[in-house]
Design a protein around this motif. Structure first.
Motif, short mmCIF file in Angstrom:
data_model
loop_
_atom_site.label_atom_id
_atom_site.label_comp_id
_atom_site.label_asym_id
_atom_site.label_seq_id
_atom_site.Cartn_x
_atom_site.Cartn_y
_atom_site.Cartn_z
N GLN A 166 0.80 -1.23 0.00
CA GLN A 166 0.00 0.00 0.00
C GLN A 166 0.83 1.28 0.00
O GLN A 166 0.35 2.33 -0.38
CB GLN A 166 -0.93 0.04 1.22
N GLY A 167 2.05 1.20 0.48
CA GLY A 167 2.87 2.40 0.56
C GLY A 167 2.43 3.35 1.66
O GLY A 167 2.71 4.55 1.59
N ALA A 168 1.77 2.84 2.69
CA ALA A 168 1.29 3.68 3.79
C ALA A 168 2.47 4.17 4.63
O ALA A 168 3.40 3.43 4.91
CB ALA A 168 0.32 2.89 4.68
N ASP A 202 0.32 3.33 10.20
CA ASP A 202 -0.92 2.57 10.26
C ASP A 202 -2.14 3.46 10.48
O ASP A 202 -3.25 3.06 10.16
CB ASP A 202 -0.85 1.47 11.33
N GLN A 203 -1.97 4.69 10.97
CA GLN A 203 -3.10 5.59 11.11
C GLN A 203 -3.53 6.16 9.76
O GLN A 203 -4.67 6.57 9.59
CB GLN A 203 -2.77 6.75 12.06
N ALA A 204 -2.61 6.18 8.78
CA ALA A 204 -2.92 6.71 7.46
C ALA A 204 -3.67 5.69 6.60
O ALA A 204 -4.18 6.03 5.54
CB ALA A 204 -1.64 7.12 6.74
N SER A 205 -3.76 4.48 7.07
CA SER A 205 -4.39 3.40 6.31
C SER A 205 -5.69 2.98 6.98
O SER A 205 -5.77 2.92 8.20
CB SER A 205 -3.44 2.21 6.23
N ALA A 228 -5.85 -0.62 11.99
CA ALA A 228 -6.31 -1.34 13.18
C ALA A 228 -6.26 -2.85 12.94
O ALA A 228 -5.89 -3.61 13.84
CB ALA A 228 -7.73 -0.91 13.55
N GLN A 229 -6.60 -3.26 11.73
CA GLN A 229 -6.51 -4.68 11.38
C GLN A 229 -5.06 -5.15 11.44
O GLN A 229 -4.79 -6.27 11.87
CB GLN A 229 -7.06 -4.93 9.99
N LEU A 230 -4.15 -4.31 10.97
CA LEU A 230 -2.74 -4.66 10.99
C LEU A 230 -2.29 -4.99 12.41
O LEU A 230 -1.69 -6.04 12.65
CB LEU A 230 -1.89 -3.51 10.43
N ARG A 231 -2.62 -4.13 13.35
CA ARG A 231 -2.21 -4.37 14.74
C ARG A 231 -2.89 -5.62 15.31
O ARG A 231 -2.28 -6.37 16.06
CB ARG A 231 -2.49 -3.14 15.59
N GLN A 255 5.89 -0.68 17.79
CA GLN A 255 6.19 0.65 17.26
C GLN A 255 4.96 1.55 17.30
O GLN A 255 3.85 1.09 17.03
CB GLN A 255 6.72 0.54 15.83
N PRO A 256 5.14 2.81 17.61
CA PRO A 256 4.00 3.73 17.66
C PRO A 256 3.41 3.99 16.27
O PRO A 256 2.23 4.32 16.15
CB PRO A 256 4.58 5.02 18.25
N SER A 257 4.21 3.81 15.24
CA SER A 257 3.76 4.01 13.88
C SER A 257 4.31 2.87 13.03
O SER A 257 5.51 2.59 13.07
CB SER A 257 4.26 5.35 13.35
N ILE A 258 3.43 2.23 12.28
CA ILE A 258 3.86 1.09 11.46
C ILE A 258 3.54 1.39 10.00
O ILE A 258 2.38 1.36 9.58
CB ILE A 258 3.16 -0.21 11.88
#
Length: 110
Positions: free
Chosen positions: A8-10, A13-16, A20-23, A79-82
């Protein structure tokens, strides 16, 4: 799922929409990796696979690979951002690839 997320090139994880599914999937993956050795040993026993020692040897290898892959999964999840690049690097980890190869071998044999 991880391959699709990586593509996706995100930037995080908040931009995608699937962040939430990823986590959730990272957490489920970590849990499954912790249970893998016990589950595989139970399968060998319940199916009466023989010689058990040969299966036990590969299960021990698989358990070590699962522990190493699990360490990578837990590090990413912490990580806080993935972003997609981080997940792409997780996918490419030789620990994850070794584990998958172990499981493919066991699947073919069983």
């Amino acid at each position: 799922f991880f391959l699709a997320y990586a593509a996706q090139g995100a930037s995080d994880d908040q931009a995608s929409k699937v962040g939430a599914q990823l986590r959730d999937f990272l957490g489920k993956t970590a849990g499954a990796l912790r249970a893998l050795e016990t589950e595989l040993a139970g399968l060998v026993e319940s199916e009466g696979l023989a010689p058990a020692e040969a299966y036990d040897d590969l299960i021990a290898v698989t358990a070590r690979d699962a522990a190493r892959a699990g360490a990578a999964v837990r590090l990413v999840a912490a990580q806080p951002s993935i972003g997609s690049q981080l997940v792409d690097n997780l996918n490419a980890s030789h620990h994850v690839r070794a584990l998958l190869t172990d499981l493919f071998l066991l699947d073919d044999v069983i």
